[in-house]
Design a protein around this motif. Structure first.
Motif, PDB file in Angstrom:
ATOM      1  N   GLU A 226       0.916  -1.504  -0.091  1.00  0.00           N
ATOM      2  CA  GLU A 226       0.174  -0.240  -0.002  1.00  0.00           C
ATOM      3  C   GLU A 226       1.025   1.370   0.291  1.00  0.00           C
ATOM      4  OE1 GLU A 226      -0.556  -2.000   2.322  1.00  0.00           O
ATOM      5  OE2 GLU A 226      -1.928  -3.098   1.405  1.00  0.00           O
ATOM      6  N   ASP A 227       1.923   1.109   0.959  1.00  0.00           N
ATOM      7  CA  ASP A 227       3.847   2.658   0.790  1.00  0.00           C
ATOM      8  C   ASP A 227       3.665   2.590  -0.602  1.00  0.00           C
ATOM      9  OD1 ASP A 227       1.865   2.839   3.749  1.00  0.00           O
ATOM     10  OD2 ASP A 227       4.436   1.029   4.328  1.00  0.00           O
TER      11      ASP A 227
ATOM     12  N   LYS B  94       2.344   1.318  -3.690  1.00  0.00           N
ATOM     13  CA  LYS B  94       1.121   2.081  -4.285  1.00  0.00           C
ATOM     14  C   LYS B  94       0.320   3.180  -4.152  1.00  0.00           C
ATOM     15  CE  LYS B  94      -3.780   1.358  -5.900  1.00  0.00           C
ATOM     16  NZ  LYS B  94      -4.835   1.209  -5.337  1.00  0.00           N
ATOM     17  N   ASP B  95       0.653   4.047  -3.160  1.00  0.00           N
ATOM     18  CA  ASP B  95       0.307   5.363  -2.444  1.00  0.00           C
ATOM     19  C   ASP B  95       1.721   6.327  -2.974  1.00  0.00           C
ATOM     20  OD1 ASP B  95      -1.257   4.810  -0.999  1.00  0.00           O
ATOM     21  OD2 ASP B  95      -0.808   4.927   0.254  1.00  0.00           O
ATOM     22  N   MET B  96       3.240   5.228  -3.043  1.00  0.00           N
ATOM     23  CA  MET B  96       4.358   6.970  -3.579  1.00  0.00           C
ATOM     24  C   MET B  96       4.451   6.762  -5.224  1.00  0.00           C
ATOM     25  SD  MET B  96       7.040   6.267  -0.867  1.00  0.00           S
ATOM     26  CE  MET B  96       6.942   5.600   0.781  1.00  0.00           C
TER      27      MET B  96
ATOM     28  N   PRO C 277       2.003   5.085  -8.249  1.00  0.00           N
ATOM     29  CA  PRO C 277       0.618   5.001  -8.042  1.00  0.00           C
ATOM     30  C   PRO C 277       1.195   4.606 -10.000  1.00  0.00           C
ATOM     31  CG  PRO C 277       0.886   7.052  -8.366  1.00  0.00           C
ATOM     32  CD  PRO C 277       1.556   6.856  -7.359  1.00  0.00           C
TER      33      PRO C 277
ATOM     34  N   ASN D  99      -2.625  -2.901 -10.187  1.00  0.00           N
ATOM     35  CA  ASN D  99      -3.706  -1.665 -10.973  1.00  0.00           C
ATOM     36  C   ASN D  99      -4.269  -2.988 -10.770  1.00  0.00           C
ATOM     37  OD1 ASN D  99      -5.814  -0.289 -10.855  1.00  0.00           O
ATOM     38  ND2 ASN D  99      -4.933   0.786 -12.838  1.00  0.00           N
TER      39      ASN D  99
END
Length: 171
Positions: free
Chosen positions: A132-133, A135-137, A139, A144
């Protein structure tokens, strides 16, 4: 016109900048340049002064010494015009402007790179990062589920967007 020449050339920077394959050519050129400079500096800058009074006392032919003196003093040695110094100085100014532009560009790149380095230093260590980290940093690089990719997951190995999978037809 005047007789001007470079009295000394700093050859060391030239030797450092040229490739190994051209060093013998430079050595030959340097030898020829040094020989030319020696020959040129061996001659006096101005014609030697003549003691015309001595010759007027010793030569009895009337007007001969005066004629030679007049011709000798009116002798001018034409030197070729300097057509290149102004061009070289203009090119130097243009090059200095280009160098300044490049330095400004390089400084901006250094600044941008330093900001990126600072940003990366502020990130979580990879060992502590979760999916998740990531994906946040990042994208654009994260998985996906809406648009899965095929191995090896590079853009050129993906099928075109207009292909529809699982459209449900009869076989």
């Amino acid at each position: 016109m005047s007789r001007r020449a470079i009295k000394a050339i700093n050859w060391a920077p030239l030797v450092e900048r040229i490739p190994e394959s051209e060093k013998t050519t430079l050595a030959v050129f340097k030898t020829k340049s040094d020989q030319f400079l020696r020959r040129m500096t061996a001659n006096p800058e101005a014609a030697p002064k003549i003691d015309w009074a001595y010759y007027k006392r010793t030569i009895t032919t009337p007007g001969l010494v005066d004629k030679f003196q007049k011709e000798y003093e009116s002798l001018t040695i034409p030197y070729p015009p300097d057509n290149y110094t102004a061009k070289i100085e203009a090119e130097e100014k243009e090059t200095l402007v280009k160098i300044e532009e490049y330095l400004r560009y390089a400084d901006s790149q250094i600044s941008t790179s330093q900001q990126e380095i600072d940003r990366i230093k502020g990130l979580l260590p990879i060992a502590e990062m979760t999916l998740e980290d990531f994906k946040d940093m990042y994208p654009e690089h994260a998985f996906n589920p809406e648009k899965p990719t095929m191995w090896p997951h590079t853009p050129d190995s993906q099928p075109p967007d207009d292909i529809v999978y699982g459209s449900g037809g009869s076989h």
